[in-house]
Design a protein around this motif. Structure first.
Motif, short mmCIF file in Angstrom:
data_model
loop_
_atom_site.label_atom_id
_atom_site.label_comp_id
_atom_site.label_asym_id
_atom_site.label_seq_id
_atom_site.Cartn_x
_atom_site.Cartn_y
_atom_site.Cartn_z
N THR A 18 -33.92 48.77 37.81
CA THR A 18 -33.17 47.53 38.10
C THR A 18 -33.36 46.52 36.98
O THR A 18 -32.41 45.88 36.53
CB THR A 18 -33.63 46.94 39.43
OG1 THR A 18 -33.50 47.91 40.45
CG2 THR A 18 -32.80 45.72 39.79
N THR A 20 -34.11 47.13 33.89
CA THR A 20 -33.41 47.62 32.69
C THR A 20 -31.92 47.32 32.78
O THR A 20 -31.29 46.90 31.80
CB THR A 20 -33.60 49.14 32.56
OG1 THR A 20 -35.01 49.44 32.52
CG2 THR A 20 -32.95 49.65 31.27
N ASP A 21 -31.34 47.51 33.98
CA ASP A 21 -29.90 47.22 34.17
C ASP A 21 -29.61 45.74 33.95
O ASP A 21 -28.60 45.38 33.32
CB ASP A 21 -29.47 47.61 35.59
CG ASP A 21 -29.46 49.13 35.77
OD1 ASP A 21 -29.39 49.83 34.74
OD2 ASP A 21 -29.52 49.59 36.92
N SER A 24 -29.71 44.92 30.30
CA SER A 24 -28.52 45.45 29.62
C SER A 24 -27.31 44.55 29.87
O SER A 24 -26.54 44.25 28.95
CB SER A 24 -28.22 46.87 30.12
OG SER A 24 -29.30 47.73 29.82
N LEU A 25 -27.14 44.14 31.12
CA LEU A 25 -26.02 43.25 31.46
C LEU A 25 -26.11 41.92 30.73
O LEU A 25 -25.11 41.40 30.23
CB LEU A 25 -25.97 43.03 32.97
CG LEU A 25 -25.51 44.22 33.81
CD1 LEU A 25 -25.69 43.93 35.30
CD2 LEU A 25 -24.03 44.54 33.54
#
Length: 240
Positions: A18, A20-21, A24-25
């Protein structure tokens, strides 16, 4: 105890994914913001205009489609005009008046063009033979219920200045009214469905450079308007 440790590892792994996501966003958002900061105001304005024009074009397309579907049935109109054309041609042939009358199908309707030399005497009154012709034409067009009729008169460019007519405009108006009145008073054309106008010398058919051409320009047109143009005519209020 082992089971608790395994569950804790799973939870920790889930949070890693989560996190990492999210990172990235956020990175994508910052890249977009950075890119936008490099775009000039003119480019932004052009993009905005392009989007606006796209929506306007779509709305116009919808409007045009709606207008086309509301047009009157032109096939019925053409059938009526063909029938009238045949009857008028019979009158021209039987009267041997091909040199004085022409039948022209225009975008606005059917034009019965008659030479003023045939219609009027030197005092600008309708001749006896021209009254017979107008009456025969009137009987053909009288049954039309939905089509307006317009009487238009034209002259050549020779100056005129008499006690009765101060200009070619006045002469053309009087000639148009003479034909209109005969159609209404003697033939019984509905006065609400007919009008007249005089164009004087300002709508020549050909150049006024010879006597032959001047004769062509001296004319009265009886126009039977088609459905589309009849709908544009002003309507009076209904009497109660």
């Amino acid at each position: 105890m082992d089971k608790i440790i395994k569950n804790a590892k799973k939870i920790r792994s889930f949070f890693k994914i989560t996190y990492t996501d999210i990172v990235s966003l956020l990175l994508v958002v910052f890249i977009i913001l950075f890119s936008l900061s490099k775009i000039s105001n003119d480019k932004v304005f052009n993009i905005s205009n392009s989007i606006d024009n796209l929506f306007i074009s779509e709305e116009s397309s919808k409007t045009n489609t709606k207008l086309e579907t509301n047009k009157p049935n032109s096939k019925i109109n053409n059938d009526e005009f063909n029938s009238i054309s045949n009857e008028i041609n019979k009158i021209i042939k039987n009267s041997n008046l091909k040199s004085s009358i022409s039948l022209i199908k225009e975008e606005r309707g059917l034009n019965i063009s008659i030479s003023s030399n045939f219609l009027f005497n030197p005092e600008n009154n309708l001749k006896y033979e021209s009254k017979c012709l107008i009456e025969n034409i009137g009987k053909v067009i009288k049954p039309l219920k939905n089509n307006y009729i317009r009487v238009e008169s034209h002259t050549d460019n020779q100056p005129i200045n008499t006690t009765t007519y101060k200009s070619n405009w006045e002469l053309s108006v009087l000639r148009a009214c003479s034909v209109l009145k005969y159609l209404v008073d003697q033939v019984g054309i509905n006065p609400k469905k007919i009008s007249s106008t005089g164009y004087g010398e300002y709508r020549p058919k050909v150049a006024n450079n010879s006597e032959k051409n001047m004769i062509k320009n001296r004319r009265v047109n009886i126009i039977i308007l088609n459905s589309e143009n009849s709908d544009l005519e002003p309507k009076g209020i209904s009497k109660k």
